[in-house]
Structure formats: C-alpha cells, structure tokens
Design an enzyme around this catalytic site. Sequence first.
Site, PDB file in Angstrom:
ATOM      1  N   HIS A   5       0.781  -1.315  -0.062  1.00 44.37           N
ATOM      2  CA  HIS A   5       0.240  -0.071  -0.190  1.00 44.37           C
ATOM      3  C   HIS A   5       0.794   1.216  -0.069  1.00 44.37           C
ATOM      4  O   HIS A   5       1.848   1.306   0.572  1.00 44.37           O
ATOM      5  CB  HIS A   5      -0.903  -0.048   1.206  1.00 44.37           C
ATOM      6  CG  HIS A   5      -2.036  -1.137   1.148  1.00 44.37           C
ATOM      7  ND1 HIS A   5      -2.804  -1.219   2.500  1.00 44.37           N
ATOM      8  CD2 HIS A   5      -2.417  -1.938   0.461  1.00 44.37           C
ATOM      9  CE1 HIS A   5      -3.582  -2.077   2.143  1.00 44.37           C
ATOM     10  NE2 HIS A   5      -3.544  -2.665   0.919  1.00 44.37           N
ATOM     11  N   TYR A  29      -8.650   4.524   8.756  1.00 44.16           N
ATOM     12  CA  TYR A  29      -8.521   4.905  10.227  1.00 44.16           C
ATOM     13  C   TYR A  29      -9.726   5.872  10.355  1.00 44.16           C
ATOM     14  O   TYR A  29      -9.689   6.904   9.898  1.00 44.16           O
ATOM     15  CB  TYR A  29      -7.316   5.452  10.551  1.00 44.16           C
ATOM     16  CG  TYR A  29      -6.225   4.340  10.877  1.00 44.16           C
ATOM     17  CD1 TYR A  29      -5.507   4.025   9.593  1.00 44.16           C
ATOM     18  CD2 TYR A  29      -5.813   3.969  11.954  1.00 44.16           C
ATOM     19  CE1 TYR A  29      -4.261   3.126   9.918  1.00 44.16           C
ATOM     20  CE2 TYR A  29      -4.608   2.912  12.294  1.00 44.16           C
ATOM     21  CZ  TYR A  29      -3.672   2.745  10.997  1.00 44.16           C
ATOM     22  OH  TYR A  29      -3.020   1.674  11.193  1.00 44.16           O
ATOM     23  N   PRO A  40      -1.773  -0.558  19.144  1.00 46.50           N
ATOM     24  CA  PRO A  40      -1.829  -1.176  17.907  1.00 46.50           C
ATOM     25  C   PRO A  40      -2.131   0.201  16.824  1.00 46.50           C
ATOM     26  O   PRO A  40      -2.105  -0.349  15.558  1.00 46.50           O
ATOM     27  CB  PRO A  40      -2.745  -2.315  17.899  1.00 46.50           C
ATOM     28  CG  PRO A  40      -3.690  -1.837  18.682  1.00 46.50           C
ATOM     29  CD  PRO A  40      -2.799  -1.471  19.894  1.00 46.50           C
ATOM     30  N   LYS A  74       3.155  -0.668  14.964  1.00 45.83           N
ATOM     31  CA  LYS A  74       4.517  -0.697  15.110  1.00 45.83           C
ATOM     32  C   LYS A  74       5.016  -1.813  16.021  1.00 45.83           C
ATOM     33  O   LYS A  74       6.125  -1.992  15.892  1.00 45.83           O
ATOM     34  CB  LYS A  74       4.713   0.676  15.750  1.00 45.83           C
ATOM     35  CG  LYS A  74       4.512   1.921  15.027  1.00 45.83           C
ATOM     36  CD  LYS A  74       5.339   1.993  13.833  1.00 45.83           C
ATOM     37  CE  LYS A  74       5.089   3.305  12.835  1.00 45.83           C
ATOM     38  NZ  LYS A  74       5.585   2.737  11.756  1.00 45.83           N
ATOM     39  N   TYR A 118       4.570   6.552   9.806  1.00 48.08           N
ATOM     40  CA  TYR A 118       3.879   5.281   9.430  1.00 48.08           C
ATOM     41  C   TYR A 118       4.778   4.248   8.609  1.00 48.08           C
ATOM     42  O   TYR A 118       4.651   3.236   8.810  1.00 48.08           O
ATOM     43  CB  TYR A 118       2.574   5.716   8.810  1.00 48.08           C
ATOM     44  CG  TYR A 118       1.532   4.477   8.930  1.00 48.08           C
ATOM     45  CD1 TYR A 118       0.673   4.414   9.854  1.00 48.08           C
ATOM     46  CD2 TYR A 118       1.538   3.552   7.767  1.00 48.08           C
ATOM     47  CE1 TYR A 118      -0.184   3.540  10.025  1.00 48.08           C
ATOM     48  CE2 TYR A 118       0.694   2.509   8.187  1.00 48.08           C
ATOM     49  CZ  TYR A 118      -0.474   2.485   9.132  1.00 48.08           C
ATOM     50  OH  TYR A 118      -1.122   1.527   9.377  1.00 48.08           O
TER      51      TYR A 118
END
Length: 394
Positions: A76, A205, A296, A300, A388
Amino acid sequence: MAISLRTQVGIVGAGPAGLVLSHLLYLQGVDSVVLENRSREYAEQRVRAGVLEQGTVDLLTEMGVGERMKAEGLVHYGIELRFGGRGHRIDFQDLTGRKGITIYAQHEVLKDLNNARIASGGQVLFEVENVSVHDFDGDKPRIRYQKNGTPYELTCDFIAACDGFHGICRPSVPPGILTVYEREYPFGWLGILADAPPSSEELIYTYHDRGFALLSMRSPHISRLYLQCKPDANIDLWSDDKIWQELQIRLASDGWTLTEGQITQKGITSMRSFVVEPMQYGRLFLAGDSAHIVPPTGAKGLNLAVADVQILARALKHFYSTGSRNLLDTYSEVCLRRVWKVQRFSWWMTSMLHRFPDENPFDQRRQLAELDYVTTSRAAAKTLAENYVGLPLE
Ligand code: APR
Ligand code: PHB
C-alpha cells in the site's frame, strides 16, 4: 542431573524478535538456540498484527525469507483518515518519496522464519517448559529448561530476552535495575477476521462519535476490522450482527459500502504503552515486547521488535568479529531513542483517533481540528507518513 549444552546466544521466545535475531545471527556465522514454550502450530496460527514497514520488508528480503511475502503481501502507498463521514488520503509515496507498507500477517512471517531456521539446521526448540535464566550478570549466563520432562542447562555468552510482555526474562532482572514507564488506555479494541473482500484498497482509520474503527485486511478475500470498545468488554455480548452494525455506523461514508461476511475470528485486546529502561543488564538483552508495548493504532509492535534485534545482531556481530563490546554497551541507548519516537507516534495516533471517557466537548473539537490539520497541512501529513512507513534505524 541436567544435560548441559553450549551455544553463543541463547534466545528465549520464538516470536518475530527471537526468530529474526536467530536467523540474522546464523547469516553472520553466530550460533544460537531458540527456546519457545508454545507449540510451532500455536505460534503459526495466532492472529496478531499485519503491517510491515519498508525497513522490515527490506530486512526480511535481504535475509532471504521474503519470497512468500513478496508474492502474497499487499503493498500500500497510503492510508485513509476518515472523520465526519468523509475520507482523506495520506499519500506515502508523495510525502516520503519512499515506497509504502506491506500487509502480510505476523503469523505468516513466523512460518517463513521457522521454515528458514529449520532449513538451515537452526535450533528452534518448541514446547520447552520451565525456562529460567541465570548468571547473566557474570560472563557465562545459563538458561535452564525442560523438554519432555528432561532437564537441560544451556550455557551461552549472551541471552536475548525475546519472550514478550508476559515472559520470564524481564522479571528476572534484579529489583531496582529497571525503570518502568507506562500508560493504560481506558478502552480496548474488538478485532475480527471476516470472509469478506476488503471494502477498500487501503487501510481506513476512522474517528467517530461512537468511537474509533479501523478497516484493514489480510488478502483480497479476508478483511480484518477493529472497533474501539470498553476495556473490560465481554466478547460474548458482541454478536456478529452487533459488530457489523457498529462497523457500518462508524465507517459510514457517502457512496461507500462496507461489505460484510462470515466472521471467522473475534477477540478483544487491551491498549497500553509500556517501556522499561535500560533494555539490557549484564549479558541479558531485552528486545521487542519484553521491553516495550505500543498501542496497535500505529501498527508498530512487530516492526519495533524487528528493529531492536537488527541493532542487537549488529552489536553481537561486532563483538564476535572484533572482541569489542562497544556496540553491545550502547544497545539500550540506541534502541530507546527509536523506541520513544515510536511510542510518541503510537500514543499520538491513539489520542487523535479514540474517544476518551473523561473528555469534554472541547477535546472533541480539538481532535477534529487535529484531523483537519493533518489532512490539510502537507507538513503535518508528512510527519504522519514518515512515521507510518517507518523511521530510519538510527
Ligand atoms: N519460555 C519460552 N518462551 C516464552 C516464554 C517462556 N517463559 N514466555 C513467552 N514465550 C514466547 C511466547 O510464546 C512467544 O512466542 O515468547 C514469544 C514472544 O513473542 P511475541 O509476544 O510475539 O513478542 P516479540 O517477538 O517481541 O514480537 C512483538 O509481536 O505480539 C506481537 O504485537 C506484538 O507485534 C508485536 C510483536
Ligand atoms: C492489522 O491489519 O491487524 C492492523 C493494521 C493497522 C493497525 C493495527 C492492526 O494500526
């Protein structure tokens, strides 16, 4: 009388940290033995996270265990932040110039690592019992354990504590040595696996009045979804219908549909941030969840465990090739600099996207303003993106 064995590095725990370390050491000509108290089958089917940073993908590829990840992993180049019923894409490629992330389940990574360890004659001992660690403040640490009722004593030069948060190594460090930093979050995550084609190309998210929700996936046929729930929620009170209903509400967006399917696995995880300092004592080195836990929300946990053992493997290689303990002596300091940055990012994502029981309307407006800022300011979006996809190792 215990059977005595010898190796260079004794590793407790065959999770991502233990197995990556053992295979890295093998590739560097350093012997190790991995001791795991669960069965291989259990470890290889336990549903955990599934987002790999670019650095983790590159390392697994360099180690020669990346073939299936490359074939089956989903790459992604962004994620979506959804709030107010509208989606906002964070474009990793544009913002970081680097490649994206790979969705590939943690237990699949473990399968690949176990196969590589076994194929290269590695010693990964599953279903051992009563593991205990000794004399790591001296120069000949020992690990005692039983296998099929027979006692063994493994003498080594160093012990790598890769036995996770609930392991025996961290509690074996004498009192007063370790300092604990932690924060418990007043909510948990209810996670499901479902036989439903993912309703989005990339992860979503979501910030919603009723609480956080996350759409993730495992394959073109399997969705992985999470929703914020009470920390002591009872999974038996969450029927499949109720779960889908809640996900539909929180993830709703005009012109977008969430495809439902048979829920094949569901569970609730608690949320905490946890760090111990230092991450080493004598010849005992803590790595991964035995030293730190992240909520979570930033995806990571696995990546941080892999980063720790990459730093530890390099320090051990340096010791065995030069005799110098320099890199070993700075292991904790080097890891903790990165651990705290990753802790900050994971706390920030969690604080920005969840509803807190003690918040007030000001906090809600502030959270929405933060989401608005992150999705309209290139500088702010870049900060999220570079964290990220993964911060550099040092
Ligand atoms: N003796 C032997 N093995 C043990 C013991 C013990 N006393 N206690 C725990 N273990 C094993 C566990 O069964 C597990 O397989 O140690 C392993 C620890 O693995 P993880 O918990 O996966 O920890 P780590 O390798 O640090 O990876 C961290 O895994 O759980 C995810 O979210 C977490 O992503 C993070 C990553
Ligand atoms: C997952 O796919 O399990 C996942 C993805 C992103 C997260 C956490 C978990 O932040």
